[in-house]
Design a protein around this motif. Structure first.
Motif, PDB file in Angstrom:
ATOM      1  N   THR A  57       0.965  -1.257  -0.029  1.00 12.07           N
ATOM      2  CA  THR A  57       0.016  -0.073  -0.047  1.00 12.07           C
ATOM      3  C   THR A  57       1.046   1.449  -0.084  1.00 12.07           C
ATOM      4  OG1 THR A  57      -2.016  -1.231   1.019  1.00 12.07           O
ATOM      5  CG2 THR A  57      -1.853   1.215   1.209  1.00 12.07           C
ATOM      6  N   ASP A 174      -5.432  -1.251  -5.198  1.00 16.28           N
ATOM      7  CA  ASP A 174      -4.831  -1.747  -3.999  1.00 16.28           C
ATOM      8  C   ASP A 174      -6.009  -2.600  -3.473  1.00 16.28           C
ATOM      9  OD1 ASP A 174      -3.188  -2.539  -1.927  1.00 16.28           O
ATOM     10  OD2 ASP A 174      -3.546  -0.656  -0.653  1.00 16.28           O
ATOM     11  N   GLU A 175      -5.651  -4.048  -3.764  1.00 15.26           N
ATOM     12  CA  GLU A 175      -6.785  -5.237  -3.316  1.00 15.26           C
ATOM     13  C   GLU A 175      -8.172  -5.227  -3.766  1.00 15.26           C
ATOM     14  OE1 GLU A 175      -6.358  -7.012   0.545  1.00 15.26           O
ATOM     15  OE2 GLU A 175      -4.787  -5.754   0.935  1.00 15.26           O
TER      16      GLU A 175
HETATM   17 MG   LIG Z   1      -2.005  -2.894   2.161  1.00 16.36          MG
END
Ligand SMILES: [Mg+2]
Ligand SMILES: Nc1ncnc2c1ncn2[C@@H]1O[C@H](COP(=O)(O)OP(=O)(O)OP(=O)(O)O)[C@@H](O)[C@H]1O
Length: 327
Positions: A57, A174-175
């Motif tokens: 991240t 991010d994810e």
């Molecule tokens: Mg992360």
């Protein structure tokens, strides 16, 4: 490969300093990134994998201009993120997910109107574009409900809609499928692929190995702030020592047997783990020379022997890479 990577980083470092302790008098220094070199080419889907806390991240925030690096070179679309962020921002999209970044008291459509204005989407195109993205993330029916009523998955879809609203050339995710049900996750992967077909370069992080294997042309594995490998899945398979994975199971093996398996031609790695009452040896094998029959003969004294062969998966590769790093 194009001559100029869309994302180009060299020796990126990021240090966080925070205070803890009863009087907040203890300064804690975390080196989240310890010199990251990455290159992502135009039009590819690039995946960044790594354990919790590896720095994914942090890195995603740096390449998307949300966070400054402590040192190092970071160029996206040829712009330096520390000096030319204002030129870069209109051309990239970022989806961090979670609870933050959306306005809960207003509807999804109103959120998108707000962000469209903020991103400078021309007024005459705005509402049509909003309908388009709502459709693309399958939120048309919920578009006029307040976001505070949304489930986690619906919020994730709205984050995605916001990320692609202004037609970015590079999209950072991010994810992206975290918290989505299997059908929505599949639709999101389809959406990601359709964006690539439109010429968008995608950078994503994920903990789902099958997702990375299905989507990504190239992958980097980050571990404790360092890139431990960066290649195609096929390249990574070679790196960890083989396409073939052979699993051998019995009620126990002695050290001599394991040594003899290790010494067989093409075997690069043998790891043992308990598997219920049995012991499982997982062998990474490089060549076609080794036949299962050879192993069966070698271990003929185990009547309960089970042998299985499969193709080395990205999950195998990932575990090899992060375990090696940890040991
Ligand atoms: Mg992360
Ligand atoms: N604002 C911050 N202040 C202090 N430390 C931070 C901050 N943000 C991140 N860190 C630290 O930096 C390291 C990397 O965190 P990061 O969130 O980038 O990991 P990640 O790879 O995204 O993990 P996850 O898979 O759990 O999302 C961790 O040790 C984390 O505690």
């Amino acid at each position: 490969m194009s001559a100029h990577p869309v994302i180009h980083t060299r020796d990126v470092r990021r240090v966080f300093e925070s205070r803890k302790g009863f009087f907040f008098n203890e300064l804690v220094r975390t080196e989240a990134l310890k010199g990251v070199d990455l290159d992502v080419d135009a039009g590819e889907i690039f995946g960044l994998l790594g354990p919790n806390g590896a720095g994914k991240t942090t890195f995603t925030k740096i390449v998307s201009t949300l966070l400054l690096p402590t040192s190092g070179t970071v160029e996206v679309l040829g712009f330096d993120v520390t000096k030319e962020a204002h030129k870069l921002r209109p051309r990239i999209g970022l989806v961090l997910g979670g609870e933050r970044g959306l306005y809960n008291r207003i509807s999804a459509r109103e959120n998108l109107r707000y962000f469209a204005d903020l991103f400078g989407v021309p007024m005459e195109r705005r509402d049509k574009r909003i309908e388009e993205v709502l459709e693309r993330v399958d939120l048309v029916e919920a578009a006029d409900r307040r976001v505070e009523e949304f489930s986690r998955g619906m919020k994730q879809k709205l984050h995605l809609a916001r990320g692609i609203l202004h037609g970015p050339e590079v999209l950072f995710l991010d994810e992206p499928t975290i918290g989505l049900d299997p059908k929505s996750a599949r639709e999101t992967r389809k959406l990601i692929r359709s964006l690539v077909a439109d010429g968008v370069t995608i950078f994503l992080t994920t903990h789902y190995m099958f997702e990375a294997e299905e989507l990504c042309q190239r992958i980097a594995v980050l571990s404790r702030g360092r890139v431990v490998a960066q290649d195609s899945v096929a390249g990574l398979r070679k790196l960890v020592g083989g396409d073939r994975t052979i699993e051998v199971e019995a009620y126990g093996f002695d050290d001599g047997e394991i040594q003899r398996l290790r010494a067989l031609p093409g075997v690069s790695r043998v790891v043992s783990e308990e598997y219920g009452p049995r012991l499982r040896l997982t062998m990474r094998v490089r060549t076609n020379e080794l036949e299962l029959a050879t192993i069966r003969t070698m271990l003929a004294n185990h009547p309960e022997l089970a042998l299985r062969e499969r193709r080395t998966s990205l999950e195998d590769i990932y575990l090899d890479l992060v375990e090696e790093e940890a040991s």
